[in-house]
Write an enzyme that holds these catalytic residues in place. Structure first.
Site, short mmCIF file in Angstrom:
data_model
loop_
_atom_site.label_atom_id
_atom_site.label_comp_id
_atom_site.label_asym_id
_atom_site.label_seq_id
_atom_site.Cartn_x
_atom_site.Cartn_y
_atom_site.Cartn_z
N GLY A 194 0.78 -1.13 -0.09
CA GLY A 194 0.04 -0.03 0.02
C GLY A 194 0.78 1.39 -0.10
N SER A 195 0.21 2.06 0.50
CA SER A 195 1.08 3.44 0.59
C SER A 195 2.01 3.63 1.86
CB SER A 195 -0.12 4.80 0.62
OG SER A 195 -0.46 4.65 2.22
N LYS A 197 2.19 6.27 3.50
CA LYS A 197 1.67 6.57 4.85
C LYS A 197 1.13 5.69 5.94
CE LYS A 197 -2.26 9.60 6.08
NZ LYS A 197 -3.44 10.27 5.73
N VAL A 198 0.52 4.85 5.07
CA VAL A 198 -0.02 3.51 5.91
C VAL A 198 0.88 2.46 6.14
CG1 VAL A 198 -1.84 1.42 6.10
CG2 VAL A 198 -2.36 3.98 4.75
N GLY A 199 1.96 2.41 5.49
CA GLY A 199 3.16 1.70 5.70
C GLY A 199 3.71 2.07 7.05
N GLU A 216 5.73 -3.41 0.97
CA GLU A 216 5.77 -3.12 -0.58
C GLU A 216 4.96 -1.74 -0.98
OE1 GLU A 216 7.56 -4.38 -2.80
OE2 GLU A 216 8.10 -6.23 -1.19
N CYS A 251 1.48 0.62 -8.34
CA CYS A 251 2.62 1.23 -7.75
C CYS A 251 3.62 1.34 -8.67
CB CYS A 251 3.09 0.60 -6.32
SG CYS A 251 3.35 -1.29 -6.74
#
Length: 485
Positions: A194-195, A197-199, A216, A251
């Site tokens: 994911g992003s 930010k969420v990572g 990732e 991505c």
């Protein structure tokens, strides 16, 4: 809908999975092989249901579903089944002189209970490809699909328990509350796509328990292209890499082009002609383009288009229709580098073209940004190719194409810095969910007396010679002689 499901009792769920894992059954080659074959069977038998779900969630065509998700997943399953025994086998390693006689091996063992949190843009592949690695490694697994792709999430929740061991592999649907409840637990591995930010949220949750993570993430993947290329082939590959992959919602999609100044007019002309050839005069009638995933993303993308720094830079496309979540494939020329569209990952069908004098300026632009997930270099100049390889950093790189390195199961896939931590695909997927346990076997036949107290000058000479691999000095020390310097 995935967001309507009841909140899971995460502690109870993990307790049940840990009992299954502790029983040892997921560690056997037989169980791992059975589960991989069951996954392969599910994907093969339920292809129509998968296509239906991806059409509902993203408007994907059957062609894109197979080419960009299912084919790769099937290859991953088949490779893991074929290589499973070899991957599981202990690997012999060289020993240290000081441990003679001994045998050194590295024994891969499953990390334990894994949480796989997947993304909405490739909701089958990004949920099940990591699952292949986790099952091959012998882990028990919870898959948390994205609630933004509810039809696919529902498919996974329905069919995985029908085909696979539901006491060891399960699907938890839901939104933010659900993932928050899951992240409060202690996992043995977290794999997130994911992003960035969420990572960061995933990594912070993992840090509480020192849980290893694979992240990732995204990245503003640039293309550098110069005048040495075959412009028609290059244009086709750029368009395919940008718009075939979920209409730019990937991505790995090219984020922007950095084009050698003298080549810009020729490339733009060829891109326009090829886009009409691929998608017709009115791309909204094409069945080969996905739609924007939801209204929030649609509004984000149209805001980028309508920004004053961007609106006057559109040279092709730009049409949009909120009702059908359609935005035309769009080219923009020489958008200012400080414009909003150039300061975030676009993740949509918009492609800015930036004029540069040559590779040095392109490298300077790339190097000022966080490290991307991939860099695509289009040039027939070997020196430029090597310059881009050696003077840039990214998760991966493709020379004279875009995105296709993702298709290679023997190439570890992952990011670096802002674009990710760790890698997967093929053996790398197995390794991502395994601990490489080092084991040294020794017997009782030979003892090195110099390792034990009391430590005399003579013993020090023996140890120095032994650990320094000075075999003549060792022999002399053992015989009681002093080497003549």
């Amino acid at each position: 809908m995935a967001t309507d499901v009841p909140l899971v009792d995460a502690a109870q769920l993990l307790g049940e999975l840990r009992r299954t894992f502790s029983s040892g059954r997921t560690k056997s080659e037989k169980w791992r092989s059975q589960q991989l074959r069951a996954l392969l069977k599910m994907v093969t038998e339920q292809e129509k249901e998968i296509c239906k779900a991806l059409t509902l969630d993203l408007g994907k065509s059957e062609y894109e579903t197979y080419a960009c998700e299912l084919a790769m997943l099937l290859d991953s399953c088949k490779l893991a089944i074929k290589r499973l025994k070899k991957w599981m086998s202990p690997e012999k390693r060289p020993i240290a002189v000081a441990t003679i006689p001994s045998t050194a091996i590295v024994h891969p063992e499953p990390l334990g209970i894994a949480l796989v949190v997947s993304a909405w843009n490739f909701p089958i592949l990004l949920a099940l490809d990591p699952l292949v690695g986790a099952v091959a490694a012998g882990c028990a697994v919870v898959i948390k699909p994205s609630e933004i792709a509810p039809a696919t999430s529902a498919f996974l929740a329905k069919f995985i328990p029908m085909y696979m061991d539901k006491e060891a592999i399960c699907v938890v649907e839901g939104g933010v509350q659900q993932i928050t409840a899951l992240l409060d637990q202690k996992w043995d591995k977290i794999f997130f796509t994911g992003s960035a930010k969420v990572g960061r949220i995933m990594m912070a949750a993992a840090a509480k328990h020192l849980t290893p993570v694979t992240l990732e993430l995204g990245g503003k993947c640039p293309i550098y292209i110069d005048s040495t290329v075959d412009v028609k082939v290059a244009a086709k590959r750029i368009i395919c890499g940008k718009w075939t992959c979920s209409d730019g919602q990937a991505c790995l999609s090219p984020n922007h082009l950095l084009v050698e100044e003298c080549f810009v007019p020729k490339l733009i002309s060829t891109l326009k002609t090829t886009m009409v050839e691929f998608y017709g005069e009115d791309p909204r009638t094409s069945k080969d383009l996905a739609h924007i995933v939801n209204k929030n993303h649609f509004k984000r993308l149209t805001a980028l288009l309508d920004d004053p720094a961007t609106a006057e830079k559109i040279i092709h496309g730009g049409e949009r229709d909120e009702k059908s979540l359609y935005i035309a494939p769009t080219l923009l020329l020489d958008v200012p580098l400080d414009a909003p569209i150039m300061n975030e990952e676009i993740f949509g069908p918009l492609l800015p073209i930036i004029t540069v004098k040559g590779p040095d300026e392109a490298i300077d632009i790339i190097s000022k940004e966080p490290k991307p997930l991939a860099i695509y270099v289009f040039t027939d100049n070997k020196a430029v190719q090597e310059k881009m390889v050696s003077e840039t950093s990214s998760g991966g790189m493709v020379i004279n194409d875009a995105v296709v390195h993702f298709l290679c199961p023997h190439l570890p896939f992952g990011g670096v810095g802002e674009s990710g931590i760790g890698a997967y695909h093929g053996k790398a997927s197995f390794d991502a969910f395994s601990h490489q346990k080092s084991i040294l076997y020794r017997g009782f036949t030979i003892e090195v007396y110099a390792r034990y107290p009391p430590y005399t000058t003579h013993k020090q000479k023996v140890i120095r010679a032994l650990l320094g691999r000075d075999f003549l000095g060792l022999l002399l020390a053992l015989l009681g002689f002093r080497r003549q310097e």
